[in-house]
Design an enzyme around this catalytic site. Sequence first.
Site, mmCIF file in Angstrom:
data_model
loop_
_atom_site.group_PDB
_atom_site.id
_atom_site.type_symbol
_atom_site.label_atom_id
_atom_site.label_comp_id
_atom_site.label_asym_id
_atom_site.label_seq_id
_atom_site.Cartn_x
_atom_site.Cartn_y
_atom_site.Cartn_z
ATOM 1 N N GLY A 182 0.827 -1.197 0.000
ATOM 2 C CA GLY A 182 0.000 0.000 0.000
ATOM 3 C C GLY A 182 0.864 1.250 0.000
ATOM 4 O O GLY A 182 2.073 1.197 0.264
ATOM 5 N N CYS A 183 0.243 2.379 -0.275
ATOM 6 C CA CYS A 183 0.983 3.638 -0.383
ATOM 7 C C CYS A 183 1.515 4.105 0.975
ATOM 8 O O CYS A 183 2.710 4.382 1.129
ATOM 9 C CB CYS A 183 0.111 4.711 -1.027
ATOM 10 N N TYR A 184 0.635 4.201 1.968
ATOM 11 C CA TYR A 184 1.098 4.612 3.298
ATOM 12 C C TYR A 184 2.147 3.635 3.862
ATOM 13 O O TYR A 184 3.180 4.067 4.397
ATOM 14 C CB TYR A 184 -0.075 4.697 4.267
ATOM 15 N N THR A 186 4.307 1.801 2.282
ATOM 16 C CA THR A 186 5.582 1.964 1.583
ATOM 17 C C THR A 186 6.385 3.112 2.184
ATOM 18 O O THR A 186 7.571 2.964 2.513
ATOM 19 C CB THR A 186 5.348 2.208 0.080
#
Length: 380
Positions: A182-184, A186
């Site tokens: 996921g973005c957060y 990472t």
Amino acid sequence: MFILLIILNQFIFLSALSIKLRSNLRMSGDIKKVAVLGASGYTGAELIRLLSYHPQVSITVLTGDRSAGQEFKKIFPQYAYRNDLPILTNWETSKSLIEESDVAFCCLPHGTTQEIISILSKTPTLKIIDLSADFRLKDVESYEKWYGKPHAAVSLQSEAVYGLSELNRENIKHARILANPGCYPTAAQLPLIPLLKNNLIESTDIIIDAKSGTTGAGRAPKEAFLYCEVTDGIHAYGVATHRHSPEIEQGLSEVSSNKNIIVNFTPHLMPMSRGILETIYVKLTPGVSADDLKSKLIDTYKDEPFVHILDGSASPQTRHVRGTNLCYINVIPDRIPGRAIIISAIDNIVKGASGQAIQNMNIMLGIPETTGLIHAPVFP
């Protein structure tokens, strides 16, 4: 006008170079066939943009159930110059073409990917990269708790490899099913994992104050993401309940002596289209300084093309990584003794999604890792 002509000439040159490289590779049989499932969303569109720069792939399938039968450039007009992309289809009608591909990117909503991958995984030569959360959590009971439904592909969960590229490269090389982070998670794990692994910070009292652009919520119309609801303000959401919390905690717990790390993670929605900025507050272990943290991160990522530790007290900014697969990090001593502040910035739909997915594809296929991903940030 002169600058515009330079930019246009540069674009034409790069396009011609890409076409020439593809032509040469086709003659040598090295082109990989790629399918993008869920191409009508933001991550799917970003994959198309980035794959356009990749000389070793050919996009053979695009699916988008609600947009089936339409040209991709009608859904995303910025691709009006692309006349070579396949028509959007339902995934079922393109199943045989997907199975003939070398790689399938799944950009589908959480909860729908498991059943599709259960079917596609029966093709042993197909490598699958899932950009949803369906295979990120190793504990299927944790998945059910956070995502509200039982895991529909339990037998495949143990096979899925978590794709945090820089820190799990060896396992990614041999993966058949890959769970793209996921973005957060990472932006949080890239700085925190090396520090926890080397016992430089305490595993308790980790605070992650995160800000994200609205593309993280997807393209489906939602009242909360209308212009008037988002612009001129900022607000927290998913407070103490955000689904990326267990993903972050899983990654941190795996490298720490504390196997049950719980972080204080609060995301905020910003009036911008893309980008993630995380300000992370940590407690140092006895005898460790903020400079020690920075030195460890510099050493960890010194040979990495996409992760960079900034000089001095420079603050990472989302505008400086926009449109790229970069992650900018810095460590600042806190005014409170024994603590440090870590700042991490990425583009949420590149390094936080589609860019890292392509980076993982390159690793899985034995292609140079940076292929198709070297872009200067779009600023201003």
